[in-house]
Design a protein around this motif. Structure first.
Motif, PDB file in Angstrom:
ATOM      1  N   PRO A  98       0.824  -1.207   0.000  1.00 22.16           N
ATOM      2  CA  PRO A  98       0.000   0.000   0.000  1.00 22.16           C
ATOM      3  C   PRO A  98       0.862   1.264   0.000  1.00 22.16           C
ATOM      4  O   PRO A  98       1.796   1.376   0.800  1.00 22.16           O
ATOM      5  N   GLY A  99       0.586   2.165  -0.928  1.00 19.56           N
ATOM      6  CA  GLY A  99       1.297   3.443  -0.978  1.00 19.56           C
ATOM      7  C   GLY A  99       2.621   3.400  -1.719  1.00 19.56           C
ATOM      8  O   GLY A  99       3.264   4.427  -1.912  1.00 19.56           O
ATOM      9  N   GLU A 100       3.025   2.217  -2.168  1.00 20.17           N
ATOM     10  CA  GLU A 100       4.318   2.084  -2.839  1.00 20.17           C
ATOM     11  C   GLU A 100       4.234   2.559  -4.297  1.00 20.17           C
ATOM     12  O   GLU A 100       3.211   2.389  -4.949  1.00 20.17           O
ATOM     13  N   PHE A 101       5.350   3.107  -4.788  1.00 19.40           N
ATOM     14  CA  PHE A 101       5.474   3.485  -6.199  1.00 19.40           C
ATOM     15  C   PHE A 101       6.405   2.469  -6.849  1.00 19.40           C
ATOM     16  O   PHE A 101       7.599   2.423  -6.555  1.00 19.40           O
ATOM     17  N   VAL A 102       5.839   1.637  -7.721  1.00 20.42           N
ATOM     18  CA  VAL A 102       6.607   0.562  -8.351  1.00 20.42           C
ATOM     19  C   VAL A 102       6.664   0.778  -9.855  1.00 20.42           C
ATOM     20  O   VAL A 102       5.640   0.994 -10.499  1.00 20.42           O
TER      21      VAL A 102
ATOM     22  N   THR B 150      -1.072   3.829  -3.970  1.00 17.84           N
ATOM     23  CA  THR B 150      -0.326   2.709  -4.547  1.00 17.84           C
ATOM     24  C   THR B 150      -0.238   2.924  -6.058  1.00 17.84           C
ATOM     25  O   THR B 150      -1.260   3.152  -6.705  1.00 17.84           O
ATOM     26  N   THR B 151       0.977   2.834  -6.610  1.00 12.74           N
ATOM     27  CA  THR B 151       1.142   3.180  -8.018  1.00 12.74           C
ATOM     28  C   THR B 151       1.975   2.151  -8.767  1.00 12.74           C
ATOM     29  O   THR B 151       3.038   1.736  -8.285  1.00 12.74           O
TER      30      THR B 151
ATOM     31  N   MET C 128      12.006   7.910  -9.830  1.00 14.87           N
ATOM     32  CA  MET C 128      10.653   7.957  -9.266  1.00 14.87           C
ATOM     33  C   MET C 128      10.335   6.864  -8.253  1.00 14.87           C
ATOM     34  O   MET C 128       9.480   7.056  -7.390  1.00 14.87           O
ATOM     35  N   SER C 129      10.980   5.703  -8.364  1.00 16.13           N
ATOM     36  CA  SER C 129      10.441   4.500  -7.726  1.00 16.13           C
ATOM     37  C   SER C 129      10.871   4.268  -6.285  1.00 16.13           C
ATOM     38  O   SER C 129      11.995   4.593  -5.904  1.00 16.13           O
ATOM     39  N   ASP C 130       9.982   3.611  -5.533  1.00 15.25           N
ATOM     40  CA  ASP C 130      10.401   2.928  -4.318  1.00 15.25           C
ATOM     41  C   ASP C 130      11.039   1.601  -4.706  1.00 15.25           C
ATOM     42  O   ASP C 130      11.994   1.143  -4.103  1.00 15.25           O
ATOM     43  N   LYS C 131      10.461   0.972  -5.736  1.00 14.00           N
ATOM     44  CA  LYS C 131      10.854  -0.384  -6.115  1.00 14.00           C
ATOM     45  C   LYS C 131      10.809  -0.476  -7.638  1.00 14.00           C
ATOM     46  O   LYS C 131       9.867   0.015  -8.260  1.00 14.00           O
TER      47      LYS C 131
END
Ligand SMILES: Nc1ncnc2c1ncn2[C@@H]1O[C@H](COP(=O)(O)OP(=O)(O)O)[C@@H](O)[C@H]1O
Ligand SMILES: [Mg+2]
Length: 361
Positions: free
Chosen positions: A38-42, A196-197, A210-213
């Motif tokens: 939840p809330g992660e930018f992948v 979540t993206t 841009m990413s967390d992951k």
């Protein structure tokens, strides 16, 4: 804007095989297992044809998987139509209604939901404020730049308060400078809303910024999942090493190892890498060396300059090492000695910036 009730997305053995008349079976997505918190930018990152769009379209509900599961907050959504999945989507071509103005475009979905007029107005104006486009409510798409249209498309998705936001190469139609601005803008809003993206791109610098992951795909298969730092510094294989930035890969001999370090022999020089390795002393290993991690003019590995180019920010060299081309970027060249084609030069390395590949392929 209002905070999102960010949802978790879990893909389990997700597979899509297209049956085509010209190419036979096309394995577009193969056995993908992935959890997006939840809330992660992948970011889904990979070359053209690696299955990014197919994967995203399955999550969105536009493409039926051949097998596997798509769980949104533990709820299997495969039987649900796109409008029942609580998703927002932003496309490369904006997909705005050309005959509706900005306000009407953004309000469209809320009107279908028969929301009260005052609430619609509040949400639309609130959204326009978020992208600093308060004055654009009356304009139609043809009266706006690509970047402005893309911001409207983003707000149109967000006013519906979806649990997940999907992007398919949203910045591909914009010029280089606007792309840099828009990636920051999208990330800023994503963090503000906490949504979540899943973001598809073939542009590795976009994914890094841009990413967390980052999820790296090739031929429909996940190659690696990790933070930008992990996929850059600790690539799993040669494909990842070369796709994210530039990489030299040299053979070395593993000399010894401890629980948290490995010592290698590379062209007669020993380097200690402060990480574990699955390989054993005596094994030949492949070592990833980034062009910017090489020191020119050191008394370590001998090489010859095959070609050199002045880039301003760096002097770039193509050297010959182990009979292969070996790239070096020497930054701040005005403060350095510059070598010429045909020169012999010793290069130096730091164990800390080296990485031993885990896999054989
Ligand atoms: N509707 C389709 N019918 C047949 N093959 C398709 C279809 N859609 C995509 N493919 C194939 O699936 C593979 C993955 O495509 P795609 O997901 O569009 O890749 P990407 O978005 O990474 O460029 C490619 O080989 C593509 O040609
Ligand atoms: Mg695509």
């Amino acid at each position: 804007m209002e905070k999102s009730s960010a949802k978790e997305v879990r893909l389990v053995n997700l597979t899509k095989t297209f049956i085509t008349s010209t190419r036979g079976e096309v394995h577009a997505v193969q056995n993908v297992n992935l959890t997006i918190n939840p809330g992660e930018f992948v970011c889904l990152l990979g070359p053209s044809g690696c299955g990014k769009t197919t994967l995203l379209r399955m999550v969105a509900g536009f493409e039926m998987p051949s097998s596997g599961q798509i769980l949104i907050d533990k709820d299997d959504v495969i039987a649900k139509t796109p409008d029942k999945r609580d998703l927002g989507m932003v496309f490369q071509n904006y997909a705005l209604f050309p005959h509706l103005n900005v306000f009407q475009n953004i309000a469209y979905g809320l009107k279908i939901q028969k929301r009260p007029v005052a609430e619609i107005k509040q949400r639309v104006l609130d959204g326009l404020k978020t992208v600093k486009m308060d004055d654009f409510a009356e304009r139609v798409p043809a009266q706006m730049s690509g970047g402005q249209q893309q911001r409207v498309a983003l707000i149109r998705a967000l006013v519906m308060h979806p649990g997940v936001l999907l992007f398919d190469e949203p910045l591909s139609n914009l010029d280089a400078k606007l792309r840099l601005y828009m990636r920051e803008e999208i990330r800023r809003i994503q963090l503000e809303v906490g949504i979540t993206t899943i973001y598809v791109t073939h542009d590795q610098s976009e994914a890094m910024a841009m990413s967390d992951k980052v999820v790296i795909l090739k031929d429909g298969l996940i190659q690696q999942v990790g933070s930008p730092q992990e996929v850059y510094h600790l690539p799993r294989n040669e494909f990842v090493a070369n796709f994210i930035g530039k990489a030299n890969v040299l053979d070395a001999k593993l000399v010894s190892k401890t629980a948290d370090s490995a010592t290698i022999d590379l062209e007669g020089c020993q380097y200690t890498i402060p990480r574990t390795t699955p390989w054993n002393p005596g094994d030949t290993v492949r070592v990833v060396i980034r062009p910017e991690a090489v020191h020119m003019g050191k008394d370590e590995i001998k090489s010859e300059v095959l070609k050199t180019i002045y880039m301003g920010v760096s002097q770039d060299y193509w050297l010959s090492v182990q009979g292969k081309e070996f790239e070096v970027s020497d930054y701040n060249p005005s403060a350095k000695q510059v070598y010429r084609t045909g020169d012999t030069v010793g290069i130096g390395l730091d164990g800390k910036s080296l990485h031993i590949l885990d896999s054989e392929d």
